[in-house]
Write a protein that holds these residues in place. Sequence first.
Motif, PDB file in Angstrom:
ATOM      1  N   THR A 272       0.812  -1.220   0.000  1.00  0.00           N
ATOM      2  CA  THR A 272       0.000   0.000   0.000  1.00  0.00           C
ATOM      3  C   THR A 272       0.844   1.268   0.000  1.00  0.00           C
ATOM      4  N   GLU A 273       2.166   1.136   0.156  1.00  0.00           N
ATOM      5  CA  GLU A 273       3.042   2.297   0.278  1.00  0.00           C
ATOM      6  C   GLU A 273       4.197   2.186  -0.720  1.00  0.00           C
ATOM      7  N   PRO A 274       3.987   2.563  -1.990  1.00  0.00           N
ATOM      8  CA  PRO A 274       5.023   2.380  -3.004  1.00  0.00           C
ATOM      9  C   PRO A 274       6.318   3.136  -2.726  1.00  0.00           C
ATOM     10  N   LEU A 275       6.257   4.337  -2.152  1.00  0.00           N
ATOM     11  CA  LEU A 275       7.481   5.082  -1.859  1.00  0.00           C
ATOM     12  C   LEU A 275       8.273   4.408  -0.741  1.00  0.00           C
ATOM     13  N   VAL A 276       7.555   3.887   0.243  1.00  0.00           N
ATOM     14  CA  VAL A 276       8.203   3.133   1.324  1.00  0.00           C
ATOM     15  C   VAL A 276       8.873   1.896   0.744  1.00  0.00           C
ATOM     16  N   GLU A 277       8.171   1.191  -0.128  1.00  0.00           N
ATOM     17  CA  GLU A 277       8.727  -0.011  -0.744  1.00  0.00           C
ATOM     18  C   GLU A 277       9.996   0.316  -1.526  1.00  0.00           C
ATOM     19  N   GLU A 278       9.986   1.408  -2.270  1.00  0.00           N
ATOM     20  CA  GLU A 278      11.157   1.797  -3.059  1.00  0.00           C
ATOM     21  C   GLU A 278      12.365   2.045  -2.161  1.00  0.00           C
ATOM     22  N   LYS A 279      12.161   2.779  -1.078  1.00  0.00           N
ATOM     23  CA  LYS A 279      13.266   3.060  -0.152  1.00  0.00           C
ATOM     24  C   LYS A 279      13.758   1.788   0.537  1.00  0.00           C
ATOM     25  N   LEU A 280      12.822   0.924   0.879  1.00  0.00           N
ATOM     26  CA  LEU A 280      13.207  -0.317   1.549  1.00  0.00           C
ATOM     27  C   LEU A 280      14.039  -1.204   0.631  1.00  0.00           C
ATOM     28  N   LEU A 281      13.596  -1.372  -0.609  1.00  0.00           N
ATOM     29  CA  LEU A 281      14.336  -2.209  -1.546  1.00  0.00           C
ATOM     30  C   LEU A 281      15.750  -1.674  -1.774  1.00  0.00           C
ATOM     31  N   LYS A 282      15.876  -0.359  -1.849  1.00  0.00           N
ATOM     32  CA  LYS A 282      17.202   0.242  -2.031  1.00  0.00           C
ATOM     33  C   LYS A 282      18.092  -0.066  -0.839  1.00  0.00           C
ATOM     34  N   TYR A 301      17.145   2.306   7.004  1.00  0.00           N
ATOM     35  CA  TYR A 301      15.738   2.364   6.610  1.00  0.00           C
ATOM     36  C   TYR A 301      15.022   1.044   6.901  1.00  0.00           C
ATOM     37  N   THR A 302      15.690  -0.079   6.694  1.00  0.00           N
ATOM     38  CA  THR A 302      15.045  -1.373   6.960  1.00  0.00           C
ATOM     39  C   THR A 302      14.649  -1.487   8.423  1.00  0.00           C
ATOM     40  N   LEU A 303      15.556  -1.113   9.301  1.00  0.00           N
ATOM     41  CA  LEU A 303      15.240  -1.169  10.733  1.00  0.00           C
ATOM     42  C   LEU A 303      14.127  -0.184  11.079  1.00  0.00           C
ATOM     43  N   ARG A 304      14.178   1.025  10.494  1.00  0.00           N
ATOM     44  CA  ARG A 304      13.122   2.005  10.771  1.00  0.00           C
ATOM     45  C   ARG A 304      11.770   1.490  10.289  1.00  0.00           C
ATOM     46  N   PHE A 305      11.761   0.838   9.145  1.00  0.00           N
ATOM     47  CA  PHE A 305      10.525   0.254   8.620  1.00  0.00           C
ATOM     48  C   PHE A 305       9.960  -0.779   9.594  1.00  0.00           C
TER      49      PHE A 305
END
Length: 438
Positions: A272-282, A301-305
Amino acid sequence: MKSQTNSATSYSNDPHEHDSPAFQFSRMESLLRGHPLRDLTVDGVDAVFVKDPMLVRRILVSESKNYGKGELFRKARNLSRVGMLSEDETMHRHYRRLANPFLRSTKVDEYVPVMRGIVRDVVSSWRAGHAVDVQSEMCRISCAIAVSTLITGLPSETTEALSERLSRLAWEMIRKPLYGKSAARAGRPGASKRLAQARKDFRDLLAVCIAELLDSSGSSAGYLSALLSDSDEKGNRVLTADEVCEEAVMMLTAATVTTASVMSWALYVLSTEPLVEEKLLKDLTEKRNGSAVHDHGAPGYTLRFLMEILRLYPPVWISCRKTLSDVTLGDHSLPAGTNVVFSSYLLHRDPQRYPHPRRFDPDRWLSTHPGKVDASYIPFGIGSKGCIGEPFAWQELEVILDVVTQEWKLSTEPHSRVRTAPETTLHPRRLLMVPQPR
């Protein structure tokens, strides 16, 4: 006259949640607003509900000796009456120490290759465009990881059979209601046949493994062997084989139902959060390549997620303690035997601590730090009763997230509604997702 809470709530202000026939979170927020403590009747039990994170920390840490296990802990005692769920605090601490060598951070690092292999095996069976029940799959993964890392040295077919039976048990446990009429119905004789059968199936096979270990000198099965070899000063075994079995069932179930629920929410939020997904994958790619750089010790970012997932969807969403003697909490005098209830779900959504508390925002953790002086963020609990498996859980969640998102992009089916189910864990009531290759 005590306020009453019963069984229905809505989540209309939260973009990730919908109406759910469950515990009344929204009404509880209203009843507790402006009250650090308030007398309530929760599901027919008189209790004091605590909303102040400073007071919750006193209950869990600085004054924990004044509080014992409350009614909610007693509901878990169908799993074990010894070891870490014992009423005896000395025994509780002893069995935490026994489990610690298998769950500490340095040991968990050794489990990563096994974890990755298990996740790959499961997700490689998914078919593009064919919906998968994400919670069921997360149960499969977390149970296989728990058995393969904590119970070592067994034949591969035995490990697979234990994992499969534990997965069925975890799936039934996740959906066990805690409150209201559903819980009353589930508590009737014969009402939870599937749960009882799943527990029996897993326990029976585990008992066979324990018997074989006792018959074979010198063999080791990790955590099971530690329980079996525990002895007193005279060399006598402390736990019977049956008690070892009970303790292992408790530990393995607790280690899996929470992870499965958290990962289900994580994969749903990503859809549901494409921008979050983009940052996480990076960030995951950089970590995998060894090129991730985090400034000034800030969490990546992974830990923050994952921290934000656990803030909004803590699997252990409500807890209960009982006063062991007359105590003073805040401005309130509580007699011995008082049930004291607090909810990590409500603590984590306090607008005074978390601006825009229902917004999913991993970057809030760049400036907000988990409280060391209060209990405003307690997804794993705190103090002597805090989750002993926290290092294991953080590593496992990251590994599962990395492998799944490397292989698949998941989306919910069109027009589907995801409901929140506050039962044994806080989990999506039903979560079907469609995988597509990256």
